[in-house]
Design an enzyme around this catalytic site. Structure first.
Site, PDB file in Angstrom:
ATOM      1  CB  SER A   8      -0.911   0.001   1.245  1.00  0.00           C
ATOM      2  OG  SER A   8      -1.745  -1.144   1.242  1.00  0.00           O
ATOM      3  CG  ASN A   9       5.551   2.751   0.467  1.00  0.00           C
ATOM      4  OD1 ASN A   9       5.616   3.656  -0.347  1.00  0.00           O
ATOM      5  ND2 ASN A   9       6.375   2.662   1.505  1.00  0.00           N
ATOM      6  CE  LYS A  12       8.891  -0.685   0.216  1.00  0.00           C
ATOM      7  NZ  LYS A  12       8.818  -1.959   0.973  1.00  0.00           N
ATOM      8  CG  ASP A  74      10.500  -7.143   3.679  1.00  0.00           C
ATOM      9  OD1 ASP A  74       9.462  -6.569   4.064  1.00  0.00           O
ATOM     10  OD2 ASP A  74      11.458  -7.376   4.432  1.00  0.00           O
ATOM     11  CB  SER A  75      13.654  -3.048   0.546  1.00  0.00           C
ATOM     12  OG  SER A  75      12.615  -2.087   0.600  1.00  0.00           O
ATOM     13  CE1 TYR A 167      15.793   4.740   8.877  1.00  0.00           C
ATOM     14  CE2 TYR A 167      14.596   3.280   7.388  1.00  0.00           C
ATOM     15  CZ  TYR A 167      14.872   3.719   8.670  1.00  0.00           C
ATOM     16  OH  TYR A 167      14.239   3.147   9.751  1.00  0.00           O
ATOM     17  CG  ASP A 168      15.515   7.445  -0.585  1.00  0.00           C
ATOM     18  OD1 ASP A 168      15.877   6.306  -0.234  1.00  0.00           O
ATOM     19  OD2 ASP A 168      14.744   7.652  -1.538  1.00  0.00           O
ATOM     20  NE  ARG A 194      11.570  -1.065  -3.489  1.00  0.00           N
ATOM     21  CZ  ARG A 194      11.961  -0.049  -2.733  1.00  0.00           C
ATOM     22  NH1 ARG A 194      12.342   1.083  -3.276  1.00  0.00           N
ATOM     23  NH2 ARG A 194      11.986  -0.160  -1.424  1.00  0.00           N
TER      24      ARG A 194
END
Length: 213
Positions: A8-9, A12, A74-75, A167-168, A194
Site C-alpha cells: 500500500s506504499n 514503492k 521487502d527492503s 532513509y534516502d 530495488r
C-alpha cells in the site's frame, strides 16, 4: 498476465511501475480489499514471501489466479555501526524497543530517520558503512520465486535532500557524494537495490508471461 503489487506504499508502487514498464500493474487496493499481513519473518526473503503468498491467496479466493501474479518487495537499510539495525525493521524502527520487539504502530519515515540519527550520534559517529537490501518475491499459480538486489554506501547523521522516501536523505551510495535524497530519479533508478532486484525478477516475469494464455 497482470501484476498486483503486495503493498500500500504509494512510493514503492510508483518506483516499481517506473521500472517494470510493459506490464499491466495494479496497486493492492485496486484489486482486493485491504487486509493486514503479519510480517513475522526473520529475513527480507521470508517477509517478501509472506506478503506475496498472502496476496496470491486472496487472488485465488477471487478466482483471479489465471489472470494475475502477485509481486512484493521487502527492503531495508542495515547500518554496520548499529549491528545491522534497522534491517528488516526499517519501516518500523521507531517502534522497535531495546529488546528487539516492535511495540506500537507509530513509526513513520520522519521518526525512523530521527531514531537512526540519534543512534549514530550516541556513538559519536557522523557516518557508518551501510547497505540496502531488497528482496522481490513473486507468487503465481506456477509457484513462488525470489530475487535480491543490494546497494552499498554509508549512512550519515544528518538529513540531506528531499527527493525520495524512507532513509534516502541519510544514505550516500558508493561512488557518489550526494545522498539518495539529493539524486535525481533517473540516477536512483539505475543504482537502487530495488531496481537491481527487479531487474532479476523481470527474468522470472518474462518467463511466467509466456505461460499465461
Amino acid at each position: 498476465m497482470k501484476i498486483v503489487l503486495a503493498t500500500s506504499n504509494l512510493d514503492k508502487v510508483k518506483e516499481i511501475k517506473e521500472f517494470l514498464k510493459g506490464y499491466e500493474i495494479y496497486a493492492l487496493s485496486e484489486v482486493v480489499k485491504p487486509f493486514e499481513i503479519v510480517e513475522d519473518g526473520s529475513t527480507f526473503q521470508a517477509n517478501a514471501l509472506i506478503k506475496s503468498r498472502a496476496v496470491f491467496a486472496k487472488l485465488k479466493e477471487l478466482g483471479l489466479e489465471d489472470e494475475f501474479v502477485s509481486l512484493s518487495d521487502d527492503s531495508g537499510i542495515s547500518v554496520d555501526a548499529l549491528g545491522g539495525e534497522p534491517g528488516i525493521y526499517s519501516a518500523r524502527y521507531f517502534d522497535l524497543d531495546e529488546n528487539g520487539k516492535v511495540c506500537g504502530k507509530n513509526a513513520n519515515d520522519a521518526n525512523n530517520r530521527a531514531k537512526l540519527i540519534s543512534k549514530l550520534k550516541a556513538l559519536n559517529l557522523k557516518s557508518s558503512p551501510a547497505h540496502y537490501t531488497a528482496c522481490i518475491a513473486i507468487s503465481s499459480k506456477f509457484g513462488d520465486y525470489t530475487a535480491h538486489g543490494f546497494m552499498y554506501g554509508e549512512a550519515i547523521d544528518e538529513e540531506r535532500g528531499t527527493n525520495g522516501f524512507g532513509y534516502d536523505a541519510l544514505f550516500i551510495p558508493n561512488g557518489f557524494n550526494k545522498t539518495l535524497g539529493e539524486l535525481d530519479n533517473e540516477t536512483k533508478l539505475k543504482i537502487s537495490h530495488r531496481s537491481k532486484g527487479l531487474e532479476l525478477a523481470n527474468f522470472v516475469l518474462k518467463s511466467l508471461k509466456k505461460n499465461f494464455s
